[in-house]
Design a protein around this motif. Structure first.
Motif, PDB file in Angstrom:
ATOM      1  N   GLU A 188       0.826  -1.202   0.000  1.00 29.82           N
ATOM      2  CA  GLU A 188       0.000   0.000   0.000  1.00 29.82           C
ATOM      3  C   GLU A 188       0.866   1.261   0.000  1.00 29.82           C
ATOM      4  N   VAL A 244      -7.961   9.068  -2.149  1.00 24.04           N
ATOM      5  CA  VAL A 244      -8.216   8.118  -3.233  1.00 24.04           C
ATOM      6  C   VAL A 244      -7.922   6.673  -2.835  1.00 24.04           C
ATOM      7  N   THR A 245      -6.870   6.476  -2.063  1.00 22.06           N
ATOM      8  CA  THR A 245      -6.399   5.109  -1.806  1.00 22.06           C
ATOM      9  C   THR A 245      -7.380   4.198  -1.046  1.00 22.06           C
ATOM     10  N   LEU A 251      -9.368   2.486  -3.622  1.00 17.85           N
ATOM     11  CA  LEU A 251      -8.477   1.670  -4.454  1.00 17.85           C
ATOM     12  C   LEU A 251      -8.082   0.384  -3.748  1.00 17.85           C
ATOM     13  N   TYR A 264      -8.910  -3.406  -4.797  1.00 15.68           N
ATOM     14  CA  TYR A 264      -7.745  -4.231  -5.162  1.00 15.68           C
ATOM     15  C   TYR A 264      -6.821  -4.318  -3.942  1.00 15.68           C
ATOM     16  N   MET A 269      -4.650  -6.556  -8.102  1.00 12.78           N
ATOM     17  CA  MET A 269      -4.447  -5.439  -9.020  1.00 12.78           C
ATOM     18  C   MET A 269      -3.789  -5.897 -10.315  1.00 12.78           C
ATOM     19  N   LEU A 310      -8.813   0.901 -13.399  1.00  8.72           N
ATOM     20  CA  LEU A 310      -8.331   1.708 -12.276  1.00  8.72           C
ATOM     21  C   LEU A 310      -8.585   3.194 -12.474  1.00  8.72           C
ATOM     22  N   GLN A 311      -8.663   3.623 -13.700  1.00  5.45           N
ATOM     23  CA  GLN A 311      -8.740   5.054 -14.003  1.00  5.45           C
ATOM     24  C   GLN A 311      -9.890   5.794 -13.323  1.00  5.45           C
ATOM     25  N   ILE A 360     -11.175   5.371 -10.448  1.00  5.42           N
ATOM     26  CA  ILE A 360     -10.833   5.586  -9.038  1.00  5.42           C
ATOM     27  C   ILE A 360      -9.759   6.661  -8.897  1.00  5.42           C
ATOM     28  N   LEU A 361      -8.864   6.715  -9.882  1.00  2.00           N
ATOM     29  CA  LEU A 361      -7.722   7.626  -9.810  1.00  2.00           C
ATOM     30  C   LEU A 361      -7.942   8.947 -10.534  1.00  2.00           C
ATOM     31  N   ALA A 377      -2.259   4.768 -13.505  1.00  3.29           N
ATOM     32  CA  ALA A 377      -3.007   3.503 -13.550  1.00  3.29           C
ATOM     33  C   ALA A 377      -2.197   2.436 -14.268  1.00  3.29           C
TER      34      ALA A 377
END
Length: 262
Positions: free
Chosen positions: A79, A98-99, A102, A106, A112, A120-121, A123-124, A134
């Motif tokens: 992480e 954000v994490t 995420l 994952y 992941m 992933l995009q 979320i990021l 991503a």
């Protein structure tokens, strides 16, 4: 026929100037004639890398930020690796927002690794360069899963094989999670403060790290990075440093100081 010449108009009488006003005018004339360099002297430390000065900087930071740690939220080395990759050109506070989502979606490198960058995009998307990040995360997850058995390695050479993990990320993970002093973390704060404190003349992060490693004892590399980063966030800001509140003010001669005792 003779040309008629009009008499010139008399010049207006000069107004009387008081002695105080005359003194002010003269002072402005003198100031305007001075070279720029003498108007605002640029302070320089005679021996910026003297061991006693370096020790004073380290000591002041230790007293000001005795409990400074990495500001990125994490519960394991993976992480922390992910969060540090995401923090490039982005604030830690934004990354911490954000994490959680995420890591919930994952939770492991293996999970992941089976995702696509496109998944992933969303979320990021609030982060800078989220598409590129991503892609880096999926690549990092695959390398960690396939080459390191799902575990973050504990050497610089191995860390640098992980996509998105340059020296900054590697130093953060090795230092903050494993307690391994492999180098000095050089982010935007460390870069800026190192130059203001005349600890380096370079502006390339790799060269700045090399310079810091030569003058900072290895036993201080991890804590020095954390403390300098905190100082950069709280006091030594880029545009207007809060010099009046700075614990390093007495050893700093930066030309953009906003307040000085010397």
């Amino acid at each position: 026929m003779a040309k008629v010449v009009k008499p010139a108009k008399p010049l207006p009488a000069k107004k009387a100037v008081s002695p105080a006003a005359a003194k002010g005018i003269r002072a402005r004339q003198i100031a305007a004639s001075e070279p720029v360099a003498t108007k605002k002297a640029v302070g320089r430390t005679k021996k910026p890398l003297a061991p006693e000065r370096i020790a004073a900087i380290i000591d002041a930071l230790a007293k000001t930020y005795p409990d400074a740690v990495c500001a990125l939220h994490h519960s394991n080395a993976w992480e922390l690796t992910v969060a540090t990759i995401l923090s490039a050109q982005c604030t830690d506070a934004r990354v911490n927002m954000v994490t959680p989502a995420l890591f919930h979606a994952y939770p492991t490198p293996k999970a992941m690794a089976h995702a696509t960058p496109e998944e992933l995009q969303p979320i990021l998307s609030s982060l800078s360069f989220f598409r590129m990040k991503a892609k880096s995360l999926v690549g990092a997850a695959k390398v960690v899963t396939e080459e390191f058995g799902g575990q973050i390695p504990q050497t610089m050479d191995e860390m640098l094989r992980i996509p998105g993990a340059a020296r900054k990320t590697s130093n953060v993970v090795l230092g903050s999670w494993y307690g391994i002093a492999s180098g000095v973390v050089v982010d935007t704060h460390v870069l800026r403060l190192s130059r203001r404190l005349e600890l380096t003349l370079n502006d390339d992060p790799v060269k700045v790290e090399r310079d810091l490693m030569q003058i900072i004892p290895q036993t201080e590399w991890i804590n020095f990075s954390h403390r300098l980063i905190h100082h950069g966030r709280q006091i030594c800001e880029a545009r207007k440093p809060k010099c009046v509140d700075c614990s390093l003010e007495t050893v700093c001669n930066s030309s953009d100081k906003t307040w000085s005792t010397h």
